[in-house]
Design an enzyme around this catalytic site. Structure first.
Site, mmCIF file in Angstrom:
data_model
loop_
_atom_site.group_PDB
_atom_site.id
_atom_site.type_symbol
_atom_site.label_atom_id
_atom_site.label_comp_id
_atom_site.label_asym_id
_atom_site.label_seq_id
_atom_site.Cartn_x
_atom_site.Cartn_y
_atom_site.Cartn_z
ATOM 1 C CE LYS A 1 16.074 -32.385 4.061
ATOM 2 N NZ LYS A 1 17.207 -33.036 3.704
ATOM 3 C CG ASN B 1 13.461 -37.219 -11.730
ATOM 4 O OD1 ASN B 1 12.865 -38.286 -11.778
ATOM 5 N ND2 ASN B 1 12.868 -36.071 -11.551
ATOM 6 C CB SER C 1 -1.065 -56.794 -3.506
ATOM 7 O OG SER C 1 -0.398 -56.102 -2.493
ATOM 8 C CD GLU D 1 18.784 -40.443 4.379
ATOM 9 O OE1 GLU D 1 19.192 -40.346 3.213
ATOM 10 O OE2 GLU D 1 18.852 -39.539 5.212
ATOM 11 C CG ASP E 1 17.193 -36.116 4.704
ATOM 12 O OD1 ASP E 1 16.973 -35.195 5.501
ATOM 13 O OD2 ASP E 1 18.175 -36.153 3.937
HETATM 14 O O1 PMV Z 1 22.114 -32.277 3.942
HETATM 15 P P1 PMV Z 1 20.900 -33.082 4.209
HETATM 16 O O2 PMV Z 1 19.740 -32.646 3.384
HETATM 17 O O3 PMV Z 1 21.105 -34.551 4.188
HETATM 18 O O4 PMV Z 1 20.455 -32.713 5.723
HETATM 19 C C1 PMV Z 1 21.261 -32.958 6.825
HETATM 20 C C2 PMV Z 1 20.561 -32.475 8.058
HETATM 21 C C3 PMV Z 1 21.379 -32.627 9.346
HETATM 22 O O5 PMV Z 1 20.567 -32.087 10.397
HETATM 23 C C4 PMV Z 1 22.665 -31.814 9.276
HETATM 24 C C5 PMV Z 1 21.729 -34.066 9.648
HETATM 25 C C6 PMV Z 1 20.527 -34.936 9.980
HETATM 26 O O6 PMV Z 1 20.670 -36.157 9.845
HETATM 27 O O7 PMV Z 1 19.490 -34.420 10.404
#
Ligand code: PMV
Length: 315
Positions: free
Chosen positions: A11, A53, A111, A132, A143
């Site tokens: 993402k 990967n 399944s 997470e 994410d």
């Molecule tokens: O660095 P990443 O891809 O894990 O993104 C963090 C995004 C933030 O907005 C800084 C934190 C969140 O949990 O949304």
């Protein structure tokens, strides 16, 4: 037993990182860069989980997987057991931890099927969110939602809305290889907002407006593709990159990406937590500019991938 293969998209956040933690809108996209997982049950009560990967393989006992599953589906407070899971996922991104979880789900749901119901997808998303929480502390949930559902999502206050139509949009993802801690960066933004609320809150409000503006442009672009949208998207990238510097999550490596790509007429911003990590560059359909920019970025020691937005979710 037959091995099963599953994949989840990576993402990128187009706009709204950090502001999303304060209830503002973020626009996140699934990228056509996927993480694959293979699971191979064996006769000796063990299951081989392989992430090609990143070259990781773990051989877990089936009962251990079942215990984890019970914890995930039953008691979200039981973080100690989750930490055991995090032991193999600390090196992984959300997509990878999500994939691992979905694999467990796939395997343990008996399944062994492909394709899940809405409810099952919700469950996978919630488990990934718990993963997470272990890895990042207090994640917004963006994410895991993108890795689960794919496409382009507007994410706000824990709720997401999928854009109905997604335009073709190419992105160059650049890894500065500067490591950073999302947890520490999120905390530093909080400190700044507490210290200067009257200065920082309007910046967050502006980032929110950028996410909404970008969403409208993407929708219009999906309905009638045209070159005329690129300058608007590029300007939004530039404005947001300045805002992110103002809230203190910039880094000299990210400034470098912006400067190098600008010499090729391209516009970039950091994506995610900032402080290093990755940047995204908006690509126009002309491939010539891209190759030259790539070479210059590689010469700086950065790693680049050309990709596009709106990839399917876990499958
Ligand atoms: O660095 P990443 O891809 O894990 O993104 C963090 C995004 C933030 O907005 C800084 C934190 C969140 O949990 O949304």
């Amino acid at each position: 037993a037959k091995p099963l293969t599953l994949s989840a998209p990576g993402k990128a956040i187009l706009h709204g990182e950090h502001a999303v933690v304060y209830g503002k809108a973020a626009l996140a996209v699934a990228l056509n860069l996927r993480t694959f997982l293979r699971i191979k049950p064996s006769n000796n009560g063990k299951v081989l989980i392989h992430l090609p990967n990143i070259g990781t393989s773990v051989n877990w006992e089936t009962f251990r997987l079942r215990t984890l599953l019970t914890v995930f589906s039953g008691n979200p407070e039981q973080m100690d057991a989750l930490k055991e899971f995090a032991g193999i996922t600390t090196e992984l991104s959300a997509a990878e931890s999500l994939g691992t979880l979905a694999f467990l789900y796939l395997y343990l749901s008996i399944s062994a099927k492909y394709g899940w119901s809405e409810e099952e997808m919700d469950l996978i998303n919630r488990w990934a969110f718990r993963g997470e929480q272990v890895i990042h502390g207090k994640p917004s949930g963006v994410d895991n939602s993108v890795a689960t559902w794919g496409g382009v999502l507007r994410f706000q206050s824990g709720k997401f809305t999928s854009l109905k139509r997604v335009p073709t949009l190419r992105i160059l993802l650049t890894n500065t290889k500067v490591s950073r801690s999302t947890k520490i960066l999120v905390a530093s933004v909080k400190d700044k907002i507490l210290k200067f609320p009257a200065i920082m809150n309007p910046v967050l409000a502006s980032i929110d407006a950028i996410s909404h503006e970008c969403e409208s442009v993407l929708e219009a672009m999906a309905v009638s593709p045209s070159q005329e949208y690129y300058p608007v998207l590029e300007e939004l990238f530039d404005i947001n990159q300045h805002h992110l510097n103002v809230i203190g999550v910039g880094h000299s490596s990210l400034d470098n990406v912006c400067r190098v790509t600008a010499t090729h007429g391209l516009h970039s911003k950091l994506t995610g937590a900032g402080g290093g990590g990755c940047a995204i560059t908006l690509l126009r359909p002309d491939p010539l500019m891209v190759e030259a920019a790539r070479q210059d970025l590689s010469a700086c020691g950065f790693e680049c991938w050309e990709t596009s937005i709106g990839a399917p979710g876990i499958c």
